[in-house]
Design an enzyme around this catalytic site. Sequence first.
Site, short mmCIF file in Angstrom:
data_model
loop_
_atom_site.label_atom_id
_atom_site.label_comp_id
_atom_site.label_asym_id
_atom_site.label_seq_id
_atom_site.Cartn_x
_atom_site.Cartn_y
_atom_site.Cartn_z
N ARG A 70 4.05 0.07 5.36
CA ARG A 70 2.87 -0.01 5.11
C ARG A 70 2.40 1.14 3.95
NH1 ARG A 70 -1.16 -0.34 8.92
NH2 ARG A 70 -0.82 1.23 9.74
N HIS A 105 3.82 -0.74 20.10
CA HIS A 105 2.93 0.35 18.58
C HIS A 105 2.67 0.19 17.78
CE1 HIS A 105 3.83 3.58 15.96
NE2 HIS A 105 4.40 3.05 15.00
N ASP A 123 2.91 7.80 18.50
CA ASP A 123 1.64 8.41 19.43
C ASP A 123 1.88 9.17 20.57
OD1 ASP A 123 1.51 5.84 18.13
OD2 ASP A 123 3.10 4.68 19.07
N1 LIG Z 1 8.09 3.85 15.59
C1 LIG Z 1 7.04 4.61 14.57
O1 LIG Z 1 6.55 5.41 14.72
C2 LIG Z 1 6.83 4.72 13.27
C3 LIG Z 1 7.91 3.45 12.40
N2 LIG Z 1 7.42 3.62 10.76
C4 LIG Z 1 8.51 2.50 10.21
O2 LIG Z 1 9.56 3.31 9.63
C5 LIG Z 1 10.59 2.29 8.26
C6 LIG Z 1 11.01 3.27 7.67
O3 LIG Z 1 9.98 3.81 6.79
P1 LIG Z 1 10.42 5.16 6.23
O4 LIG Z 1 11.46 5.70 6.31
O5 LIG Z 1 8.45 5.42 5.01
O6 LIG Z 1 10.34 4.12 4.80
P2 LIG Z 1 11.39 4.61 3.54
O7 LIG Z 1 11.28 3.27 2.31
O8 LIG Z 1 10.89 5.53 2.66
O9 LIG Z 1 12.95 4.28 3.92
C7 LIG Z 1 13.58 3.20 4.24
C8 LIG Z 1 14.98 3.64 3.59
O10 LIG Z 1 15.57 2.09 4.20
C9 LIG Z 1 16.70 1.72 3.60
N3 LIG Z 1 16.94 0.87 3.81
C10 LIG Z 1 16.46 -0.52 3.11
N4 LIG Z 1 17.62 -1.41 3.90
C11 LIG Z 1 18.31 -0.70 4.40
C12 LIG Z 1 20.09 -1.37 5.08
N5 LIG Z 1 19.67 -2.72 5.51
N6 LIG Z 1 20.46 -0.49 5.82
C13 LIG Z 1 20.09 0.17 5.73
N7 LIG Z 1 19.26 1.06 5.25
C14 LIG Z 1 18.16 0.68 4.96
C15 LIG Z 1 16.05 2.13 1.93
O11 LIG Z 1 17.77 2.40 1.32
C16 LIG Z 1 15.36 3.61 2.70
O12 LIG Z 1 16.10 4.42 2.35
C17 LIG Z 1 9.16 1.53 7.79
O13 LIG Z 1 9.27 0.39 8.71
C18 LIG Z 1 7.59 2.21 9.03
O14 LIG Z 1 7.23 1.37 9.02
C19 LIG Z 1 7.05 4.84 10.15
C20 LIG Z 1 6.71 5.38 10.83
C21 LIG Z 1 5.74 5.49 12.68
O1 LIG Z 2 1.63 2.96 10.29
C1 LIG Z 2 2.41 2.51 9.76
O2 LIG Z 2 2.58 1.57 9.55
C2 LIG Z 2 3.99 3.77 9.80
C3 LIG Z 2 3.74 4.06 11.67
O3 LIG Z 2 4.32 2.72 12.76
C4 LIG Z 2 3.01 5.12 12.23
O4 LIG Z 2 2.38 6.14 11.42
O5 LIG Z 2 2.99 5.16 13.37
#
Ligand SMILES: NC(=O)C1=CN([C@@H]2O[C@H](COP(=O)(O)OP(=O)(O)OC[C@H]3O[C@@H](n4cnc5c(N)ncnc54)[C@H](O)[C@@H]3O)[C@@H](O)[C@H]2O)C=CC1
Ligand SMILES: O=C([O-])CC(=O)C(=O)O
Length: 340
Positions: A106, A202, A175
């Site tokens: 985001r 989430h 969380d």
């Molecule tokens: N579940 C949770 O609590 C949380 C979830 N997230 C989510 O995690 C995700 C990743 O976040 P970040 O690492 O900060 O993003 P980022 O943009 O730094 O890294 C994402 C990576 O995914 C790769 N990617 C894109 N398409 C791909 C594909 N088809 N196959 C393999 N790799 C691919 C990109 O090249 C990049 O290296 C986001 O959707 C974010 O919202 C983030 C924080 C907490």
């Molecule tokens: O807030 C976001 O977009 C990433 C996330 O899921 C978290 O930090 O809990």
Amino acid sequence: MRPSVMRSAAQLLRRRNYSSASGQQARKVAILGAAGGIGQPLSLLMKLNPLVSSLSLYDIAATPGVAADVSHINSPALVKGFMADDQLAEALDGADLVIIPAGVPRKPGMTRDDLFNINAGIVKNLCTAIAKYCPNALVNMISNPVNSTVPIAAEVFKKAGTYDEKRLFGVTTLDVVRARTFYAGKANVDVNTVDVPVVGGHAGITILPLFSQATPSTNALSAEEIKALTKRTQEGGTEVVEAKAGKGSATLSMAYAGAVFGDACLKGLNGVPDIVECSYVQSTVTELPFFASKVRLGKNGVEEVLGLGQLTQFEKEGLEALKGELKSSIEKGVAFANLV
Ligand SMILES: NC(=O)C1=CN([C@@H]2O[C@H](COP(=O)(O)OP(=O)(O)OC[C@H]3O[C@@H](n4cnc5c(N)ncnc54)[C@H](O)[C@@H]3O)[C@@H](O)[C@H]2O)C=CC1
Ligand SMILES: O=C([O-])CC(=O)C(=O)O
């Protein structure tokens, strides 16, 4: 982890030659999105995990560098980097656990659901490959919106004939990590001793921390303070997104949370008893088909989905309030996965 701990873990694994007789299994972990903001520190932390014997780092870009870097750490896991579609099969082959932080994060002003249009397709493609190349792996879904990406994964696996609800997890550990930290600060208790169940989903109000069940319990918090802690936990992600001011969302705390949850999954697979973590899974705890609650992990993944326990009136209201949003996020994911 202290170097002495690392050395002794490495020695232990070498001596035992990863033999199943000793209970120490060879475990392959694949991280999809390994070169990203979460992927890189998560790769580091999984490389430090003595339960991991093989670490497969996949991304659409930059994995050779990340893999070379992480591979120099003197811990047992053998690291390999894989890049682009044609290397996905090898990255996944034989994986016991696949962790997915692939997709866009985001920016300020966005909701997690605003990521759906891009991330739903990414998750669908990756899960199609998982069904093909490692259908028995446990899958830890980090990519947002988790409330929808987990149902997408389930539908992809159903279509492929590989779905096992015990093996699919939405990672909501961050969380719990936040709720523990914020509770310990307010209640003035040792954070190392704190636990707080977080249920629901989430995103925003679907994140429902149950502070009435927090341990150690305290009478020191007023209803207003519980309300404020709840809101802060629900908006923890947004707090980080705003502080990063356009440079993404939580990465370091998420990598920590992902490593904690991944480790719990591996311990469960290895037969360690009483491994309980909150996770967003297929569920009958409420009328919703997917719901986060405490889950007992075992040799096949989910061993038991635990119930909600006694809720306060405030928590009951929070539970009723989240159901509409969570239901439509689930339905949106299911509908997307079933588009031709
Ligand atoms: N579940 C949770 O609590 C949380 C979830 N997230 C989510 O995690 C995700 C990743 O976040 P970040 O690492 O900060 O993003 P980022 O943009 O730094 O890294 C994402 C990576 O995914 C790769 N990617 C894109 N398409 C791909 C594909 N088809 N196959 C393999 N790799 C691919 C990109 O090249 C990049 O290296 C986001 O959707 C974010 O919202 C983030 C924080 C907490
Ligand atoms: O807030 C976001 O977009 C990433 C996330 O899921 C978290 O930090 O809990």
